[in-house]
Every structure is written in structure tokens, then in C-alpha cells.
Design an enzyme around this catalytic site. Structure first.
Site, PDB file in Angstrom:
ATOM      1  N   VAL B  15      49.230  10.331   9.055  1.00 10.67           N
ATOM      2  CA  VAL B  15      48.212  10.538   9.786  1.00 10.67           C
ATOM      3  C   VAL B  15      47.456  11.377   9.686  1.00 10.67           C
ATOM      4  O   VAL B  15      46.114  11.206   9.725  1.00 10.67           O
ATOM      5  CB  VAL B  15      48.477   9.387  11.579  1.00 10.67           C
ATOM      6  N   VAL B 134      47.297   0.643  18.414  1.00  5.37           N
ATOM      7  CA  VAL B 134      47.742  -0.668  18.437  1.00  5.37           C
ATOM      8  C   VAL B 134      47.448  -1.267  17.031  1.00  5.37           C
ATOM      9  O   VAL B 134      46.339  -1.356  16.756  1.00  5.37           O
ATOM     10  CB  VAL B 134      47.191  -1.504  19.543  1.00  5.37           C
ATOM     11  N   GLY B 136      47.990  -0.420  13.799  1.00  4.91           N
ATOM     12  CA  GLY B 136      47.168   0.361  13.092  1.00  4.91           C
ATOM     13  C   GLY B 136      46.147   0.455  12.469  1.00  4.91           C
ATOM     14  O   GLY B 136      45.021   0.273  13.569  1.00  4.91           O
ATOM     15  N   ILE B 138      44.848  -2.232  12.235  1.00  2.00           N
ATOM     16  CA  ILE B 138      43.553  -3.506  12.292  1.00  2.00           C
ATOM     17  C   ILE B 138      42.992  -3.210  13.287  1.00  2.00           C
ATOM     18  O   ILE B 138      43.070  -2.920  14.292  1.00  2.00           O
ATOM     19  CB  ILE B 138      44.243  -4.610  13.095  1.00  2.00           C
ATOM     20  N   GLY B 189      63.307   5.324   5.201  1.00  2.00           N
ATOM     21  CA  GLY B 189      62.326   6.612   6.978  1.00  2.00           C
ATOM     22  C   GLY B 189      61.354   5.005   7.434  1.00  2.00           C
ATOM     23  O   GLY B 189      60.542   5.981   7.780  1.00  2.00           O
ATOM     24  N   GLU B 192      61.764   5.263  14.371  1.00  5.12           N
ATOM     25  CA  GLU B 192      61.087   6.398  14.749  1.00  5.12           C
ATOM     26  C   GLU B 192      62.617   7.150  14.471  1.00  5.12           C
ATOM     27  O   GLU B 192      63.432   7.055  14.183  1.00  5.12           O
ATOM     28  CB  GLU B 192      61.109   5.862  16.238  1.00  5.12           C
ATOM     29  N   ASP B 203      58.204   0.257  21.246  1.00  2.63           N
ATOM     30  CA  ASP B 203      56.896   1.069  20.869  1.00  2.63           C
ATOM     31  C   ASP B 203      55.896  -0.276  20.644  1.00  2.63           C
ATOM     32  O   ASP B 203      54.999  -0.261  21.168  1.00  2.63           O
ATOM     33  CB  ASP B 203      56.959   1.410  18.961  1.00  2.63           C
ATOM     34  N   LYS B 207      52.347  -1.346  23.408  1.00  4.29           N
ATOM     35  CA  LYS B 207      50.716  -1.625  22.122  1.00  4.29           C
ATOM     36  C   LYS B 207      50.685  -3.006  23.435  1.00  4.29           C
ATOM     37  O   LYS B 207      48.973  -3.271  23.960  1.00  4.29           O
ATOM     38  CB  LYS B 207      51.041  -2.477  21.014  1.00  4.29           C
ATOM     39  N   GLY B 304      51.305   3.818   8.430  1.00  2.00           N
ATOM     40  CA  GLY B 304      51.257   4.218   7.249  1.00  2.00           C
ATOM     41  C   GLY B 304      50.140   5.276   7.665  1.00  2.00           C
ATOM     42  O   GLY B 304      49.343   4.876   8.191  1.00  2.00           O
TER      43      GLY B 304
END
Lengths: 428, 428
Positions: B15, B134, B136, B138, B189, B192, B203, B207, B304
Site C-alpha cells: 500500500v 474498511v 479497501g 470502496i 499469498g 495474512e 480482520d 472493520k 490490493g
């Protein structure tokens, strides 16, 4: 807590009443969220006496929205009358000149006069906001302008007229003709007073013009939209498309291409498994594509009291929170005049035709397509009782020019039993 | 143009590198949109030497993110290291104390320490923003906090862990077991470093806790979430649910009920024709319901480089445009401590059981359900070769307590050939 934010609301139809209702019922919540008390100073509408199901006592009444817009006790002028010119535009101009912030749901006014209004608002330093103008309750303006500000936007698509989507999905579910379902929708009050605004694609095109400007940093260019309504979509095409795995939608698409800005609003085929294909009834959907984010899909009610009032309130809350900023996402003076793409980006096309029932008819069509450089991806000929044979073709990606050349040449073959139908298949 | 906005970026994983790349490649666009030049003053990461595919020359390097956060030439501290405590929290606290704005993608930190951090940021008057935390790319935080600010939110639901959704949809498409697909996802991959964060639902629950706070004006309460991961979802259940017209999703739901705030993250059945049911692979979806707007659906990539960086940039752009405002949508001091609902809202349930193949077995189950007040909406018994008979039941709406009583009583009937499975069916 900061000073109260005082509103003047012009237009007390469905949306205006919805806004008044929320301001009254959710006063505490709105103050908690904005830090300001939101009050209504004055309202205006065509008829003062009408019972609207919500109390207007305590608000001053103005017959003239221009007078309302300039009142000393109004900080934000909320224009919910509609109409591209006339009192809506005059009152918004007056409000801006008087240094008032403006919130409007008026897509036609923004699509046609957005540049001048934005320049005026930015010169005066007031906010001009219009979340409710596009796709009702869906926060699409905010998502595009702010939530995706880090992206170079590549394409925006949308089904943004619920009435058209209602008609198309009802045609499919009922098997009835466009004319029948149009009459049904009209009877249910689903259509604008001038239904051409809906079924002619004009209302949706107003919205597309606004989204284009934000997405690509260009001046709104409503006249640059290639516009086609749903009046010619037949139940035969809806059935045939379904048989091939597609739905027909009135789809708005805007994209920046090497050839210029391409804005089109037209009936298209989309795969029935895609989010756009699965959209039923009056719901709206906007798809935004950016270089970083990929594809974002936003879906919700595109009209109605609650959803549209929700969007108006979002703008009012932002103004109460002190959010300002350029009207179309960057200063109006920096918006470019877009070059209009002279042709549509290549696409696959759906063709439906009736062929005379003679040996070699299909061969002639295939030959003509091949000679025009249009190659066939899928073809179906159906069993038939009529003297003509129904044939469906899905082409590989081709230019509209090549397709038109092929359609012209088909005309000369003598094997067509009627005019063929050609519809774009949008990659979604 | 205003002063440049100077960034300090800590964390140069996927990121962080994405953020640096956008800031370099889209500099002109970002300036046009924000009115400010966005510059990077300094960066920090665990290993200085590593080739990250993007040039870091021109940026100062700090080994210690706390030092980076306090630098005089940093206006906005961008925390992209992750981890609920440790350097992430220490550096964010340091940045706030030093009067720097903060942008973070750190859902764990906000879910566990959001209240304290919000209070600190609001006391200092700096922005603390976290769109990337939260779902990604969006713009869900923005949509909920700003775009739907005029609504009393009634429910928020979401599929917010792409890895879990990938595993569940791959199980269905491949027919393989959870263990097989888990290993496949791990090999690719997709999980996590501690996969329990994904498949245990932690995870996604982080959120959900954040969304709850914004939606309902309550303090983040991660520990109040009823949490169940996807480890026990079997391929048999996925197949059986599909046969009954449902998909199994790891669904987060938060709603304010008369009994308190109900937050749950658990495998649920949803209709396969609903937007949530149609969500395949790693995509995320958040559904927001408000009293005015009805239902809004937001869909996009939940993780991503590009999508997450897009969200980080949205926050940076907002700060550059001068947007401030409370961290969770209303001042942290006014957020209520939520009462936790002690039980789940009534729902229909899916039951799968294996019955011994003896006359009267099914009658006993039906009797036990009836005695517990659980009525049957649909039931299927399948043909079988095994000595036990597979039976599926969809109940009418019932309480979890009644269902548990029925399950207990079933245990005593002697007709169960194994432990029954019970999954909630969420109305979406």
C-alpha cells in the site's frame, strides 16, 4: 456549537417535503453530526394553501423564489423546483450573487448551465452542491469527486433513469410491448410530465453530462452526448438478448479516449450476470472505473422522497461542516472544453434480422459482414413458422462504421425480410 | 494555490508503495483537484535497502516512525505499517501530539484504540482519517459519514474480507474442502501472515466495529462483536445451501435494536439472487440501510495496492482541501457507550442434519422443533446410500434461544447420526 445554519427552501414537491420532514424529525441527530443547528427560515412553492402533510408553520413564506434566495436570514438556498431555466436558474443566480450557498437537485440546470453557475459560485466563494441531481440517494457525486480523487478516472457508466429501467425489466418479465408498459408506467405516475425526458434518455443524459465533467475535468457538454432513448427497444429484442445471455439497459457511458471525450446514452446489451445486468426495476446503478481503484459499483434508489432528500441533506450537512471547494471537483476556470470523439469506441454488436427463407440467404449475410471486416462471434437461427427466418448474430469487436457499412450492404442483398436491429454490447 | 501539503509516509509495503507511486505519477491531477501541491518529505520502513520498484530518492529516510511523525517538514503523517499497537500506535499518537494530521489504513488500531485516538485528535484539532481501513477502495467511510449524514442508519452489512469470500466461492466452484482451498489461498499469498485474522473473521470484525461507531454514534466496541470465522463451513453446507437457493458468506452485520447494539460477524446464508449472494471472489460489498435512503450497495476491490492506495489518497486530498471534522462523524466526547444486545435478532435458520434411517426419525425431529416453537418453512430429505439420511430444514423466523433449545432436545431423541449444523439466514 457554531452558529445555526439557516435554510431557505424553494419547491415543496415530493423532495422538498422530504427535506423539511428530515430537518424536523432528525434535528438532534443532524446537530450532533454537523455541530450546527439546521433551521428553516423561509419556504417557497407555487401554491401556498396546499396541504403537504408537513407543518410549515414557523417558516416565512415567499411567493417569489428569487426573493427567498436573497433573504438576509438565509445562509443556504435549497433549490428543489426543477426546470433548466426560469425561476430555478434565476433564483440560484440571485442566491450566488447574494453570497448564499446553494444546494440543488436540478440536473437539467447543471447540465446546461453548470459552467456559468460554477464560475459564479467560485467567484463569490460560495458552495454550489448537487448530490441529489444524479442517481437520487446514491452518494455518487461525493464518491467520484472526493472518494476517488486519487484516481485518473477511465470510465463512468450508469443506469440512471429508474423509469426506463422499470419499463425494460417489466417488458421482460411480462412479455408485453413497449407501448403497453409505457402506458402502465405512465398510469402509475412513474414518468415525468414530459415522458420524453425519461424514455428519450434526456434526464439520464443530464446526469451523465455532470458525471463527465467531474470525472474528466471538462466543462459540462450535454450537447456532446450521443443520445438515443428506449422507444425503439422491442420485446423481440429483449427476448432474443435474454436468450443470448444479455439484458438490454439504457446505459450511459462516458470515457476519455485518444479521440476525445466519448459520452453516449443508448440502449445497450450487458451480460445478465453483471451487476448492471442484474439491476431490476427502478433502482439506479453507477459504475466508476479508475486507474488505481479498479471498478467501484454503487447501487440504490434513484428517485423518491426519501432517497432524494437524503442526498439534499448530505449537501446541507457538508456545508454546515464547513466543506467548500470547487463545484465540479477542480476550479471551473481550469475545466477544459472537451474534444468530442467523432465515433464510438469499437464494441461487439448484437444484430437481429429476419431473412427470407431461401437457400443461401444466411451465406449472403455472412459474406457481407466478412467483406465489411465484421467477424461473427456467435450466431443463432431459430426454428420458425413465418416465411422469414429470425437470425441473431453477436459480432466480435468492430467499429460502428464497419457495422454500418455492413448494414448498408445487407440492404442490397435482397435477403432481408425487414430492417435489421443493431445494438451495442457494452463491456462491463 | 495554497501551501504545499507535506507528507511523511511510514510503511512501504504494497500500500505504501502504491501511495508513493500515485503521488509521483498523478502530481498534476492531484494539484488540480486539491489546489495544493502534495509532496513527500520523508519515509520510513523496516528495511531501507530493499528495492520496492519505486524511487525514494528525494525523500528523507527515518528508521523510527515516531521520529518521522514529528518532523517539522511533515504536515500529514501517513501510517501504513499496520498492527494494533507497537510503532503504529506510538507514531500516530506522536503525530497527533505534534499537531500533525493523520491518515491511516490501520483497522486493528482503530477498532481497539479508536476512541482514545479520536479524543486526542479532536483535542488537538487535527484530522484523523481512515478510508483505507474498511473495504479497501470502496469509499464506504465517506458514504456513511458524509453521503448519508441525513439518515438515521438502521443497519450496515458487509462482506469485508476478500480472502474469506475467495475461499467460500472457490469451495463452491471447485467442490473442494475448506482445508484444500485454505491451503490454495495461503499458497497464493492471499492470507495474512496470521491467517486467523482472515478466516477467524477478526480482520472483518475490526472493520465492522469501525462502521458501527459511525453508523450509530457509539464508541467502537470490537469486543462486543459476536464473532465466528469460516473454519467450520463445510463443502456439504455450501452445496446444500446452493441447492436451497442460498450462498454462504462471512457476513458482518451491525444494527441498533431495542435490546441494544447488535454486532455480529459470522457465516450466514443469503439468497443467491441478492447482490451479496452474487458477490464472487475477493471483491468486497457493503450494504447501508437508512431511514430516508433505503438501501445503498457499494461494491469494489477490498484490498490490493491500487484500491487501498486510492482510499489513502482520498483522505490526503480531503485534508489538502481543508476538510476536517470529527473522527467518527460526531465529536468523540458525544459518542455513547453502546449497550450490547444480549441475543441475536430473530431470523430464519438453515439446519443440516443426518438422521438414522429408521421409521419415525424425521417425525421426532419435527416434533422437537415444534415443541421448541420453531416452525418449518421448507424441508428436504435427499436420497442416500449411506446408513444415515441427509435432511435440510429452513425454519421460519425464530429466536436463537428457541433454536438452541430445539437442538438440545434433538440430542436426546437418538435419531441424529451426527451433530447438526445451524446457520443464520440473513434477510438482505
Amino acid at each position: 456549537m457554531s452558529q445555526p445554519l439557516r435554510l431557505g427552501i424553494a419547491g415543496l414537491g415530493t423532495v422538498g417535503v422530504g427535506v423539511v420532514r428530515i430537518l424536523r424529525q432528525q434535528a438532534a441527530l443532524l446537530t450532533a453530526r454537523t455541530g450546527a443547528k439546521l433551521t428553516i427560515s423561509a419556504v417557497s412553492a407555487r401554491s401556498k394553501g396546499r396541504d403537504r402533510g408537513v407543518s410549515l408553520s414557523g417558516y416565512a413564506w415567499e411567493d417569489d423564489p428569487v426573493v427567498l434566495a436573497k433573504r438576509d436570514d438565509v445562509d443556504v438556498y435549497v433549490e428543489l423546483m426543477g426546470g433548466e431555466d426560469g425561476p430555478a436558474k434565476a433564483s440560484v443566480e440571485a442566491a450566488i450573487a447574494a453570497g448564499k450557498h446553494v444546494v440543488t437537485a436540478n440536473k437539467a440546470m447543471l447540465a446546461l448551465h453548470g459552467q456559468a453557475l460554477a464560475e459564479a459560485a467560485e467567484a463569490t466563494g460560495v458552495a454550489l452542491r448537487y448530490e441529489a441531481a444524479v442517481a437520487g440517494g446514491i452518494p455518487v457525486i461525493k464518491s467520484l469527486m472526493e472518494g476517488l480523487a486519487g484516481n485518473e478516472i477511465t470510465r463512468v457508466m450508469g443506469v440512471m433513469n429508474g423509469s426506463c429501467n422499470y419499463i425494460l425489466t417489466r417488458m421482460e418479465s411480462s412479455g408485453k410491448t413497449y407501448q403497453d408498459i409505457f402506458a402502465e408506467a405512465d398510469g402509475l405516475g412513474y414518468l415525468e410530465a414530459d415522458p420524453q425526458l425519461d424514455v428519450g434518455g434526456i434526464d439520464a443524459a443530464h446526469k451523465l453530462a455532470i458525471l463527465s465533467s467531474i470525472a474528466f475535468g471538462t466543462r459540462v457538454d450535454f450537447d456532446g452526448i450521443q443520445l438515443e432513448g428506449i422507444e425503439r427497444v422491442s420485446i423481440d429484442d429483449i427476448r432474443a438478448a435474454a436468450d443470448m445471455g444479455y439484458k438490454i439497459k439504457l446505459l450511459g457511458v462516458t470515457e476519455k479516449t485518444g479521440r476525445g471525450l466519448e459520452q453516449r446514452m443508448q440502449p445497450c446489451l450487458v451480460p445478465d450476470t453483471s451487476p448492471l445486468g442484474q439491476l431490476e426495476g427502478g433502482t439506479n446503478m453507477v459504475v466508476i472505473e479508475g486507474d488505481a481503484v479498479g471498478q467501484i459499483v454503487l447501487r440504490g434508489a434513484g428517485a423518491g422522497e426519501g432517497p432524494t432528500a437524503s442526498a439534499v441533506l448530505a449537501d446541507i450537512c457538508d456545508i454546515a461542516r464547513g466543506v467548500r471547494g470547487p463545484v465540479f471537483g477542480q476550479p471551473a476556470s481550469t475545466l477544459e472544453t472537451s474534444t468530442r470523439a467523432s465515433s464510438q469506441r469499437p464494441a461487439a454488436y448484437y444484430l437481429r434480422m429476419a431473412l427470407v427463407d431461401k437457400p443461401g440467404a444466411l451465406a449472403k449475410i455472412a459474406t457481407v459482414l466478412g467483406e465489411a471486416g465484421v467477424s461473427i462471434y456467435r450466431m443463432r437461427q431459430y426454428e420458425h413458422d413465418e416465411p422469414s427466418a429470425p437470425v441473431l448474430i453477436v459480432t466480435h469487436k468492430t467499429t460502428r462504421a464497419a457495422l454500418d457499412a455492413a448494414l448498408d450492404a445487407m440492404d442490397g442483398t435482397g435477403v432481408l425480410a425487414g430492417a435489421p436491429v443493431a445494438l451495442r454490447i457494452e463491456e462491463v
